[in-house]
Scaffold this motif. Structure first.
Motif: not given
Length: 318
Positions: A151-152, A170-182, A186-195, A200-202
């Motif tokens: 649910r991204i 926006n990760d809706e499975r984590m309470g619609k937290a704004i998260r980030w990945a590096d 531009l093809k393979n992403w690693t989730v690194r944290g929560t902003a 929220g969204e957008g």
């Protein structure tokens, strides 16, 4: 003659609303870029079917079955409808939301939220797909972005000063937290944290005046955060544009922003539901309609603000 030349040379003043979709009257979630080949500004947006007649007021199929609309402008102040984006159905789905368009290297890149169908409720999987283009007209399939959740939605992407790329979502499975990945490619992403864990969204990330900024839609106005490194964030008090504006077509809170950075100036592009307009008193469905508006961003001591009552002169350059 001099007066005429001065008038012609003056910065154009943005239309109010900035843009209204002529097909379904539901423009939302803008992403705006400059096309050096044509010299025009190009805006991609979610083309919500706000004019769809539904028997059940809880039926949200009007925000499904959506294409990505396209508008074009020579000056950023006046926009014309340019159809819908040529996005392959083979790698996407029936519902397309929230385009994020950036140019990296010799290609244009789009990240788009895909819902694989048309649904009457919000209970459906959602994911991001990466597309590329040479001309901002025809888009080619890339890959589904894997971010450890089914649910991204709502991507925002920047190139990092040290190399590589960062994606906020926006990760809706984590309470619609704004998260980030590096990513390095531009093809393979690693989730690194929560902003931010505030729902929220957008999210829209950008760099301006020596800082990183992250603006997201908190459904009661826009949450503004700043950072020195793009990882650790400080939220400014309150919400930007949480109170309705006073101009016709701008009389509701601002939602799902885009930001255009033009040197020392920056502009906030946002969508506004039409629930505050006189037509809504007669038509209960009028509030679904939404238009795009623009305001210039002011910054003082690390705090961003906008004046929604002030005419916006566009000085974009290229």
């Amino acid at each position: 003659m001099l007066a005429v030349l001065a008038l012609l040379a003056a910065d154009p003043v943005a239309a109010v609303p900035l843009f209204r979709d002529p097909v379904h009257d539901g423009a939302a979630d803008p992403s705006t870029v400059h096309d050096p080949k044509t010299g025009e500004w190009v805006m991609f947006y979610t083309n919500r079917r706000a004019d769809l007649k539904l028997a059940d007021p809880k039926d949200v199929s009007w925000v499904h079955g959506t294409a990505i609309g396209v508008a074009r402008s020579k000056d950023g102040a006046h926009w014309r409808y340019s159809g819908t984006a040529a996005i392959p159905a083979s790698c996407t789905g029936a519902t397309l939301w929230a385009p994020e368009v950036q140019r990296f290297g010799d290609k244009w890149h789009m990240w788009i939220t895909v819902v694989p169908g048309v649904f009457k409720d919000w209970n459906a999987p959602r994911f991001l797909v990466h597309l590329t283009s040479r001309d901002l007209k025809r888009w080619d399939c890339g890959e589904r972005v894997e971010l450890d959740s089914d649910r991204i939605i709502d991507a925002s992407v920047l190139e990092l000063p040290q190399g590589g790329y960062r994606l906020w979502f926006n990760d809706e499975r984590m309470g619609k937290a704004i998260r980030w990945a590096d990513s390095k490619d531009l093809k393979n992403w690693t989730v690194r944290g929560t902003a931010v864990t505030t729902p929220g969204e957008g999210p829209k990330a950008f760099r301006w005046r020596g800082r990183w900024w992250l603006i997201s839609d908190a459904w009661k106005g826009l949450l503004v955060q700043h950072s020195s490194d793009g990882e650790h964030w400080t939220a400014q008090p309150g919400h930007l544009a949480g109170e309705p504006g006073t101009r016709p077509t701008d009389r509701a809170k601002a939602q799902h922003p885009d930001v255009i950075v033009a040197g020392d100036r920056a502009y906030l592009v946002y969508f506004v539901h039409q629930s505050g307009e006189p037509e809504a008193a007669k038509d209960p469905d009028w509030g679904r309609r939404s238009v795009l508006q623009i305001a210039e961003i002011a910054e003082k001591d690390g705090i961003l603000s906008i004046d929604r009552t002030k005419p916006v002169t566009m000085r974009l350059g290229k």
